[in-house]
Design a protein around this motif. Structure first.
Motif, PDB file in Angstrom:
ATOM      1  N   GLU A  51     -79.540 -29.260 -73.371  1.00  0.00           N
ATOM      2  CA  GLU A  51     -78.494 -28.263 -73.097  1.00  0.00           C
ATOM      3  C   GLU A  51     -79.044 -27.080 -72.315  1.00  0.00           C
ATOM      4  O   GLU A  51     -78.326 -26.477 -71.509  1.00  0.00           O
ATOM      5  CB  GLU A  51     -77.879 -27.779 -74.411  1.00  0.00           C
ATOM      6  CG  GLU A  51     -77.007 -28.811 -75.097  1.00  0.00           C
ATOM      7  CD  GLU A  51     -76.582 -28.395 -76.492  1.00  0.00           C
ATOM      8  OE1 GLU A  51     -75.417 -28.675 -76.852  1.00  0.00           O
ATOM      9  OE2 GLU A  51     -77.397 -27.802 -77.229  1.00  0.00           O
ATOM     10  N   ILE A  52     -80.293 -26.738 -72.551  1.00  0.00           N
ATOM     11  CA  ILE A  52     -80.899 -25.632 -71.798  1.00  0.00           C
ATOM     12  C   ILE A  52     -81.080 -26.010 -70.347  1.00  0.00           C
ATOM     13  O   ILE A  52     -80.830 -25.224 -69.440  1.00  0.00           O
ATOM     14  CB  ILE A  52     -82.245 -25.237 -72.434  1.00  0.00           C
ATOM     15  CG1 ILE A  52     -81.985 -24.522 -73.760  1.00  0.00           C
ATOM     16  CG2 ILE A  52     -83.072 -24.356 -71.500  1.00  0.00           C
ATOM     17  CD1 ILE A  52     -83.228 -24.254 -74.557  1.00  0.00           C
ATOM     18  N   GLY A  53     -81.516 -27.236 -70.081  1.00  0.00           N
ATOM     19  CA  GLY A  53     -81.697 -27.687 -68.718  1.00  0.00           C
ATOM     20  C   GLY A  53     -82.982 -27.166 -68.099  1.00  0.00           C
ATOM     21  O   GLY A  53     -83.869 -26.652 -68.787  1.00  0.00           O
ATOM     22  N   PRO A  54     -83.101 -27.266 -66.785  1.00  0.00           N
ATOM     23  CA  PRO A  54     -84.350 -26.888 -66.107  1.00  0.00           C
ATOM     24  C   PRO A  54     -84.640 -25.394 -66.245  1.00  0.00           C
ATOM     25  O   PRO A  54     -83.734 -24.566 -66.290  1.00  0.00           O
ATOM     26  CB  PRO A  54     -84.080 -27.252 -64.637  1.00  0.00           C
ATOM     27  CG  PRO A  54     -82.933 -28.209 -64.668  1.00  0.00           C
ATOM     28  CD  PRO A  54     -82.110 -27.821 -65.844  1.00  0.00           C
ATOM     29  N   VAL A  55     -85.922 -25.079 -66.306  1.00  0.00           N
ATOM     30  CA  VAL A  55     -86.369 -23.691 -66.323  1.00  0.00           C
ATOM     31  C   VAL A  55     -87.399 -23.510 -65.217  1.00  0.00           C
ATOM     32  O   VAL A  55     -88.009 -24.469 -64.739  1.00  0.00           O
ATOM     33  CB  VAL A  55     -86.962 -23.280 -67.691  1.00  0.00           C
ATOM     34  CG1 VAL A  55     -85.903 -23.382 -68.773  1.00  0.00           C
ATOM     35  CG2 VAL A  55     -88.188 -24.118 -68.036  1.00  0.00           C
ATOM     36  N   ASP A  56     -87.603 -22.256 -64.821  1.00  0.00           N
ATOM     37  CA  ASP A  56     -88.555 -21.962 -63.755  1.00  0.00           C
ATOM     38  C   ASP A  56     -89.964 -21.731 -64.268  1.00  0.00           C
ATOM     39  O   ASP A  56     -90.943 -21.894 -63.532  1.00  0.00           O
ATOM     40  CB  ASP A  56     -88.081 -20.728 -62.975  1.00  0.00           C
ATOM     41  CG  ASP A  56     -86.742 -20.966 -62.308  1.00  0.00           C
ATOM     42  OD1 ASP A  56     -86.702 -21.750 -61.342  1.00  0.00           O
ATOM     43  OD2 ASP A  56     -85.736 -20.393 -62.771  1.00  0.00           O
ATOM     44  N   ALA A  57     -90.092 -21.332 -65.535  1.00  0.00           N
ATOM     45  CA  ALA A  57     -91.415 -21.107 -66.114  1.00  0.00           C
ATOM     46  C   ALA A  57     -91.309 -21.118 -67.626  1.00  0.00           C
ATOM     47  O   ALA A  57     -90.255 -20.807 -68.203  1.00  0.00           O
ATOM     48  CB  ALA A  57     -92.001 -19.779 -65.637  1.00  0.00           C
ATOM     49  N   VAL A  58     -92.412 -21.468 -68.267  1.00  0.00           N
ATOM     50  CA  VAL A  58     -92.551 -21.383 -69.723  1.00  0.00           C
ATOM     51  C   VAL A  58     -93.580 -20.309 -70.031  1.00  0.00           C
ATOM     52  O   VAL A  58     -94.683 -20.305 -69.465  1.00  0.00           O
ATOM     53  CB  VAL A  58     -92.988 -22.729 -70.328  1.00  0.00           C
ATOM     54  CG1 VAL A  58     -93.273 -22.576 -71.814  1.00  0.00           C
ATOM     55  CG2 VAL A  58     -91.930 -23.798 -70.094  1.00  0.00           C
ATOM     56  N   LEU A  59     -93.210 -19.386 -70.911  1.00  0.00           N
ATOM     57  CA  LEU A  59     -94.129 -18.359 -71.401  1.00  0.00           C
ATOM     58  C   LEU A  59     -94.604 -18.813 -72.770  1.00  0.00           C
ATOM     59  O   LEU A  59     -93.883 -18.720 -73.754  1.00  0.00           O
ATOM     60  CB  LEU A  59     -93.424 -17.003 -71.493  1.00  0.00           C
ATOM     61  CG  LEU A  59     -92.718 -16.509 -70.233  1.00  0.00           C
ATOM     62  CD1 LEU A  59     -92.071 -15.144 -70.485  1.00  0.00           C
ATOM     63  CD2 LEU A  59     -93.683 -16.444 -69.051  1.00  0.00           C
ATOM     64  N   LEU A  60     -95.824 -19.317 -72.828  1.00  0.00           N
ATOM     65  CA  LEU A  60     -96.356 -19.934 -74.041  1.00  0.00           C
ATOM     66  C   LEU A  60     -97.431 -19.039 -74.642  1.00  0.00           C
ATOM     67  O   LEU A  60     -98.537 -18.930 -74.122  1.00  0.00           O
ATOM     68  CB  LEU A  60     -96.930 -21.312 -73.702  1.00  0.00           C
ATOM     69  CG  LEU A  60     -97.546 -22.110 -74.848  1.00  0.00           C
ATOM     70  CD1 LEU A  60     -96.526 -22.401 -75.935  1.00  0.00           C
ATOM     71  CD2 LEU A  60     -98.151 -23.416 -74.310  1.00  0.00           C
ATOM     72  N   SER A  61     -97.110 -18.398 -75.761  1.00  0.00           N
ATOM     73  CA  SER A  61     -98.062 -17.471 -76.366  1.00  0.00           C
ATOM     74  C   SER A  61     -99.312 -18.192 -76.860  1.00  0.00           C
ATOM     75  O   SER A  61    -100.419 -17.650 -76.792  1.00  0.00           O
ATOM     76  CB  SER A  61     -97.411 -16.691 -77.510  1.00  0.00           C
ATOM     77  OG  SER A  61     -97.140 -17.530 -78.621  1.00  0.00           O
TER      78      SER A  61
END
Length: 253
Positions: A51-61
């Motif tokens: 449902e979120i679909g494509p993202v441009d970046a992941v911020l992974l702590s």
């Protein structure tokens, strides 16, 4: 900009025409191993990855705890154009991830022109000296011409680090604070993330005009929750800054 709360530490931040995903966790409730220990997830995400679909970046702590990156979250990383995280996580995840050291930045092209700058900022996942036990974590600051400045804390428990960030970024518009006062037997005498009172202090130190808490529900090792955040911000006189979202809800600034 807008922030959609998915659950736990996971949200979608839309800013400058870009879509960023924080600490992806999409697995079902259950018990998840961390070495010889386990963490209990009490509720699943309000929104599926599809449902979120494509993202441009992941911020992974960080990648080494299942309440910040789980099996379903890992499956998303290879589809993301950019995954920013710690050097330790880069070593474990390989070419899927990019290490972003403290105070270094990357600029991401915005679809309408201009760039979004993502700066790595320090975080400490517990008390001073706990790094060998809890591992390396990071936070992020988002900024750009004509954009609000956004601080994403990651699993940080250090107000000293918040002060450092406030010194370098004196005009934080939105603070996305990982709270929950997490506790585990690994460090039995201290919290591993901000308490509710510390979250209010962090908002004050940053001068943040808007605060969106994450990481305060849906796991059994979180010892504080939405009501304690509401009470702490009220006691600090900051109730008007707090946006305590229901899972699946979106706030727009």
């Amino acid at each position: 900009m807008a922030i959609r709360y998915v659950g736990g530490p996971t949200s979608v931040i839309e800013i400058g025409g870009l879509r960023l995903l924080t600490d992806p966790t999409f697995d079902a409730p259950g018990e998840y191993a961390v070495g010889s220990r386990s963490l209990v997830k009490t509720a699943g995400p309000a929104v599926t990855a599809r449902e979120i679909g494509p993202v441009d970046a992941v911020l992974l702590s960080h990648d080494h705890h299942p309440d910040n990156l789980d099996t379903a979250g890992r499956a998303l990383l290879s589809d993301a154009p950019l995954v920013l995280t710690t050097a330790a996580a880069r070593g474990r995840l390989g070419e899927t991830a990019t290490a972003l050291p403290n105070w270094q930045h990357v600029d991401v092209e915005r679809p309408g022109g201009g760039t979004l700058r993502i700066t790595g900022v320090p975080a400490l996942h517990g008390p001073e000296g706990s790094e060998p036990l809890v591992g390396e974590v990071t936070g992020f600051v988002l900024s750009g011409e004509g954009l609000p400045t956004v601080y994403v804390s990651g699993d940080n428990a250090s107000l000293d680090h918040v002060r450092e960030i406030a010194d370098r970024f004196p005009a934080v518009d939105v603070a996305v604070l990982f709270a929950g006062a997490a506790r585990t037997p690994l460090v039995p005498d201290a919290t591993l993330t901000l308490t509710s009172a510390q979250a209010a202090q962090a908002a004050e130190l940053l001068g943040a005009r808007q605060v969106v808490p994450l990481h305060f529900e849906h796991w059994g090792h979180f010892t504080q929750d939405g009501p304690t955040l509401t009470a702490a911000f009220a006691q600090a006189g900051l109730s008007d800054r707090l946006h305590l979202l229901k899972p699946g809800a979106t706030v727009t600034f």
